[in-house]
Design a protein around this motif. Structure first.
Motif, mmCIF file in Angstrom:
data_model
loop_
_atom_site.group_PDB
_atom_site.id
_atom_site.type_symbol
_atom_site.label_atom_id
_atom_site.label_comp_id
_atom_site.label_asym_id
_atom_site.label_seq_id
_atom_site.Cartn_x
_atom_site.Cartn_y
_atom_site.Cartn_z
ATOM 1 N N TYR A 1 -6.035 1.365 5.734
ATOM 2 C CA TYR A 1 -5.945 0.165 4.921
ATOM 3 C C TYR A 1 -5.323 0.501 3.568
ATOM 4 C CZ TYR A 1 -8.609 -2.541 8.239
ATOM 5 O OH TYR A 1 -9.002 -3.200 9.369
ATOM 6 N N VAL A 2 -4.395 -0.349 3.155
ATOM 7 C CA VAL A 2 -3.692 -0.171 1.903
ATOM 8 C C VAL A 2 -3.626 -1.517 1.195
ATOM 9 C CG1 VAL A 2 -1.428 -0.503 2.963
ATOM 10 C CG2 VAL A 2 -1.600 0.804 0.867
ATOM 11 N N SER B 1 -2.187 -4.718 -0.866
ATOM 12 C CA SER B 1 -0.935 -5.456 -0.705
ATOM 13 C C SER B 1 0.081 -5.082 -1.785
ATOM 14 C CB SER B 1 -1.197 -6.959 -0.727
ATOM 15 O OG SER B 1 -1.780 -7.334 -1.958
ATOM 16 N N ASP B 2 -0.386 -4.569 -2.918
ATOM 17 C CA ASP B 2 0.521 -4.128 -3.972
ATOM 18 C C ASP B 2 1.265 -2.855 -3.592
ATOM 19 O OD1 ASP B 2 -0.357 -6.237 -5.537
ATOM 20 O OD2 ASP B 2 -1.911 -5.031 -6.507
ATOM 21 N N GLU B 3 0.643 -2.001 -2.798
ATOM 22 C CA GLU B 3 1.221 -0.710 -2.443
ATOM 23 C C GLU B 3 1.809 -0.673 -1.037
ATOM 24 O OE1 GLU B 3 -1.900 2.096 -3.000
ATOM 25 O OE2 GLU B 3 -2.100 1.681 -5.130
ATOM 26 N N ALA B 4 1.610 -1.706 -0.245
ATOM 27 C CA ALA B 4 2.062 -1.719 1.146
ATOM 28 C C ALA B 4 3.587 -1.802 1.225
ATOM 29 C CB ALA B 4 1.450 -2.898 1.884
ATOM 30 N N LEU C 1 -4.514 -4.458 3.575
ATOM 31 C CA LEU C 1 -3.774 -4.649 4.818
ATOM 32 C C LEU C 1 -3.833 -3.374 5.646
ATOM 33 C CD1 LEU C 1 -0.670 -6.263 3.133
ATOM 34 C CD2 LEU C 1 -2.444 -7.476 4.396
ATOM 35 N N GLU C 2 -3.817 -3.531 6.969
ATOM 36 C CA GLU C 2 -3.896 -2.382 7.863
ATOM 37 C C GLU C 2 -2.497 -1.896 8.214
ATOM 38 O OE1 GLU C 2 -6.076 -1.070 12.025
ATOM 39 O OE2 GLU C 2 -6.036 -3.166 11.445
ATOM 40 N N CYS C 3 -2.296 -0.598 8.137
ATOM 41 C CA CYS C 3 -1.019 0.014 8.500
ATOM 42 C C CYS C 3 -0.804 -0.156 10.002
ATOM 43 C CB CYS C 3 -1.014 1.488 8.118
ATOM 44 S SG CYS C 3 0.475 2.378 8.628
ATOM 45 N N ALA C 4 0.406 -0.556 10.394
ATOM 46 C CA ALA C 4 0.709 -0.795 11.810
ATOM 47 C C ALA C 4 0.751 0.502 12.608
ATOM 48 C CB ALA C 4 2.043 -1.522 11.934
ATOM 49 N N LYS D 1 6.008 -5.995 9.483
ATOM 50 C CA LYS D 1 4.774 -5.224 9.625
ATOM 51 C C LYS D 1 4.496 -4.484 8.332
ATOM 52 C CE LYS D 1 5.320 -4.549 14.570
ATOM 53 N NZ LYS D 1 5.458 -3.555 15.646
ATOM 54 N N TYR D 2 3.225 -4.155 8.111
ATOM 55 C CA TYR D 2 2.801 -3.466 6.900
ATOM 56 C C TYR D 2 2.544 -1.999 7.211
ATOM 57 C CZ TYR D 2 2.079 -8.207 5.252
ATOM 58 O OH TYR D 2 2.269 -9.514 4.891
ATOM 59 N N TYR D 3 3.001 -1.133 6.293
ATOM 60 C CA TYR D 3 2.822 0.300 6.457
ATOM 61 C C TYR D 3 2.260 0.898 5.179
ATOM 62 C CZ TYR D 3 5.841 -0.414 10.478
ATOM 63 O OH TYR D 3 6.368 -0.865 11.665
ATOM 64 N N CYS D 4 1.535 2.012 5.316
ATOM 65 C CA CYS D 4 0.912 2.640 4.157
ATOM 66 C C CYS D 4 1.847 3.600 3.448
ATOM 67 C CB CYS D 4 -0.372 3.368 4.577
ATOM 68 S SG CYS D 4 -0.089 4.742 5.711
ATOM 69 N N SER D 5 2.856 4.128 4.145
ATOM 70 C CA SER D 5 3.771 5.079 3.529
ATOM 71 C C SER D 5 5.138 4.985 4.206
ATOM 72 C CB SER D 5 3.229 6.511 3.674
ATOM 73 O OG SER D 5 3.164 6.858 5.045
ATOM 74 N N LYS D 6 6.111 5.671 3.627
ATOM 75 C CA LYS D 6 7.456 5.691 4.198
ATOM 76 C C LYS D 6 7.457 6.442 5.543
ATOM 77 C CE LYS D 6 9.862 5.489 -0.209
ATOM 78 N NZ LYS D 6 10.766 6.184 -1.133
#
Length: 68
Positions: free
Chosen positions: A46-47, A49-52, A38-41, A58-63
């Motif tokens: 790209y991250v 789906s287990d780690e998103a 999934l792409e970070c907004a 919306k999907y994000y790669c980190s806090k």
């Protein structure tokens, strides 16, 4: 007669060693969970789906990206 029994045991041993796969390998492949990339907004990274991180739909790669 003993030679034939030992010969047969060697053939069976070679068969199981080289050609017979353990069941645990096949079970791991079948039960392996597929993840989607999934792409970070925020940053576009790209991250999986287990780690998103999902926030407000919306999907994000980190806090850090989720807080921006």
């Amino acid at each position: 007669m003993l030679k034939w029994i030992l010969f047969a045991l060697c053939i069976v041993g070679i068969y199981f060693f080289f050609f017979k796969k353990p069941k645990t390998i096949h079970e791991k492949k079948e039960h392996k969970k597929d993840s989607i990339m999934l792409e970070c907004a925020t940053c576009g990274t790209y991250v999986s789906s287990d780690e998103a991180i999902i926030q407000d739909g919306k999907y994000y790669c980190s806090k850090e990206c989720a807080q921006c």
